[in-house]
Design a protein around this motif. Structure first.
Motif, mmCIF file in Angstrom:
data_model
loop_
_atom_site.group_PDB
_atom_site.id
_atom_site.type_symbol
_atom_site.label_atom_id
_atom_site.label_comp_id
_atom_site.label_asym_id
_atom_site.label_seq_id
_atom_site.Cartn_x
_atom_site.Cartn_y
_atom_site.Cartn_z
ATOM 1 N N UNK A 1 0.923 -1.160 -0.003
ATOM 2 C CA UNK A 1 -0.086 0.249 0.023
ATOM 3 C C UNK A 1 0.839 1.157 -0.058
ATOM 4 N N UNK A 2 1.832 1.229 0.747
ATOM 5 C CA UNK A 2 2.745 2.312 0.718
ATOM 6 C C UNK A 2 3.624 2.440 -0.550
ATOM 7 N N UNK A 3 3.881 1.694 -1.031
ATOM 8 C CA UNK A 3 4.648 1.691 -2.126
ATOM 9 C C UNK A 3 6.047 2.046 -2.163
ATOM 10 N N UNK A 4 6.823 2.132 -1.113
ATOM 11 C CA UNK A 4 8.082 2.484 -1.116
ATOM 12 C C UNK A 4 8.641 2.230 0.258
ATOM 13 N N UNK A 5 10.120 2.002 0.423
ATOM 14 C CA UNK A 5 10.807 1.647 1.413
ATOM 15 C C UNK A 5 12.149 2.308 1.601
ATOM 16 N N UNK A 6 12.230 3.240 2.563
ATOM 17 C CA UNK A 6 13.538 3.862 2.786
ATOM 18 C C UNK A 6 14.635 3.247 3.102
ATOM 19 N N UNK A 7 15.704 3.435 3.092
ATOM 20 C CA UNK A 7 16.839 2.454 3.510
ATOM 21 C C UNK A 7 16.777 1.951 5.013
ATOM 22 N N UNK A 8 16.437 2.815 6.092
ATOM 23 C CA UNK A 8 16.504 2.172 7.293
ATOM 24 C C UNK A 8 15.191 1.294 7.332
ATOM 25 N N UNK A 9 14.029 1.340 6.730
ATOM 26 C CA UNK A 9 12.994 0.591 6.618
ATOM 27 C C UNK A 9 13.442 -0.781 6.158
ATOM 28 N N UNK A 10 14.080 -0.886 4.728
ATOM 29 C CA UNK A 10 14.695 -1.933 4.216
ATOM 30 C C UNK A 10 15.620 -2.617 5.043
ATOM 31 N N UNK A 11 16.626 -2.144 5.695
ATOM 32 C CA UNK A 11 17.396 -2.582 6.745
ATOM 33 C C UNK A 11 16.900 -3.297 7.763
ATOM 34 N N UNK A 12 15.717 -2.484 8.472
ATOM 35 C CA UNK A 12 15.000 -3.191 9.519
ATOM 36 C C UNK A 12 14.467 -4.451 8.935
ATOM 37 N N UNK A 13 13.760 -4.396 7.984
ATOM 38 C CA UNK A 13 13.108 -5.480 7.501
ATOM 39 C C UNK A 13 14.032 -6.761 7.042
#
Length: 369
Positions: free
Chosen positions: A75-87
């Motif tokens: 839904x959000x359609x994007x992931x920042x660097x910190x979000x990607x790292x956390x995931x």
């Protein structure tokens, strides 16, 4: 505090490049989360795979969490660097949670499940984030496989093989990505350069307009455009050949490159015409800069000793909120171009300034150059 944003792949480091990168990251991670949740949910209906009791409920909750994250990212359609790292780190830890819920981890939960976070880390994280992921992968493999081995040697070999394979694959993809990124950056850089002089071209000029307009509005300054046209350049080519003309153009480019201010933009827009853009306080400052550029051209010498002069036209504008910087840029250059022809008519090798109001007269015939 150290930010995990540093070093992530961003074309030219611009805001416009971050959007597509983050959208790709978001949709990719969402797809992998959904795929992993779907594959993992199969174990809920297969007998003898999961431990009974709380372990089964914990496993189901984990799969539900993955589905929820996938939907949220989709839904959000994007992931920042910190979000990607956390995931990515969450993906490593999810594997450990799955192992604790499985009856026979060696059979139903091999470390290859960590391939998903490994590939995401390799493609979307910087070197520091990838290194952290590799360390976590090794620790998770050790914790997951520990109960299944009585021998320390056997455990060490299996952890080494599993973590080594995963980390090796991640490192290989990371190096491939960096190679592709460098090639793309080099190609984009060439697309912004004039091959003969090494100066920037019209495309780069247009790309810099928003920055110059934004800076001028912030500082309360003006933007100036200076159009330089080499005098009698066609005669030089006709008398001494195009090689001599190219040599002179190269010399002019080098002289101007050492004369313009670091924040100014110097570009060759075609033929023997060059444009300089910069911020100034008023027309007087712009005129001083234009005189320096005119003198730099006159001082340049080609390989055969040939030299040329330049007629310089300048125009100044104070940017206003709400205008299109690119359209305003070309209006400004048109005014400077008209002033350049005034300099030609007044005897060449001189500077002429456009009036503050936009010029309304039609542009002169360029054949008089």
């Amino acid at each position: 505090m150290i930010s995990l944003d540093a070093g992530l792949p961003e074309a030219a480091g611009s805001e416009s490049a971050r959007g597509p990168e983050r959208r790709v990251a978001g949709l990719t991670v969402a797809t992998l989360l959904a795929t992993g949740a779907l594959m993992g949910s199969i174990n809920l209906v297969v007998d003898g795979v999961l431990r009974e009791g709380a372990a089964r409920w914990a496993y189901g909750a984990t799969m539900l969490l993955l589905f929820g994250l996938a939907v949220a990212l989709g839904v959000r359609g994007r992931a920042g660097p910190r979000h990607t790292f956390a995931l990515v780190i969450l993906g490593d830890l999810v594997y450990l949670a799955v192992v604790l819920c499985i009856e026979d981890p060696l059979r139903y939960a091999t470390p290859l499940m960590l391939l998903f976070p490994a590939l995401v880390a390799a493609w979307f994280l910087d070197l520091r984030g990838l290194a952290v992921h590799m360390a976590v992968t090794t620790a998770v493999c050790l914790a997951a496989l520990w109960p299944s081995y009585d021998s320390a040697v056997g455990l060490g070999v299996q952890v080494g093989v599993s973590a080594g394979t995963l980390n090796g694959a991640a490192a290989g993809v990371f190096l491939l990505r960096r190679r592709v990124q460098r090639l793309l950056e080099h190609t984009e850089s060439l697309a912004r350069l004039d091959p003969l002089t090494g100066l920037h071209n019209r495309r780069y000029l247009v790309e810099q307009a928003p920055r110059l307009w934004r800076q001028a509005r912030r500082d309360g300054s003006h933007v100036t455009a200076m159009v330089l046209d080499l005098d009698h350049f066609k005669r030089l080519n006709d008398e001494f050949g195009h090689a001599a003309g190219d040599s002179v153009l190269g010399a002019v480019a080098r002289s101007l490159s050492t004369t313009v201010r670091p924040a100014d933009v110097l570009a060759r827009t075609g033929g023997e015409e060059l444009v300089v853009l910069g911020s100034v306080s008023d027309v007087t400052e712009a005129t001083r800069l234009a005189e320096r550029l005119r003198q730099a051209v006159a001082d340049g010498r080609g390989g055969d000793g040939h030299a040329v002069t330049a007629s310089v036209g300048l125009a100044v504008v104070r940017p206003v909120d709400g205008e299109d910087p690119v359209a305003a840029l070309w209006r400004l250059i048109d005014r400077a171009d008209a002033a350049m022809y005034d300099a030609k008519r007044e005897g060449r090798n001189r500077v002429a300034a456009a009036p503050l109001a936009p010029a309304r007269a039609p542009r002169p015939d360029r054949t008089t150059a």
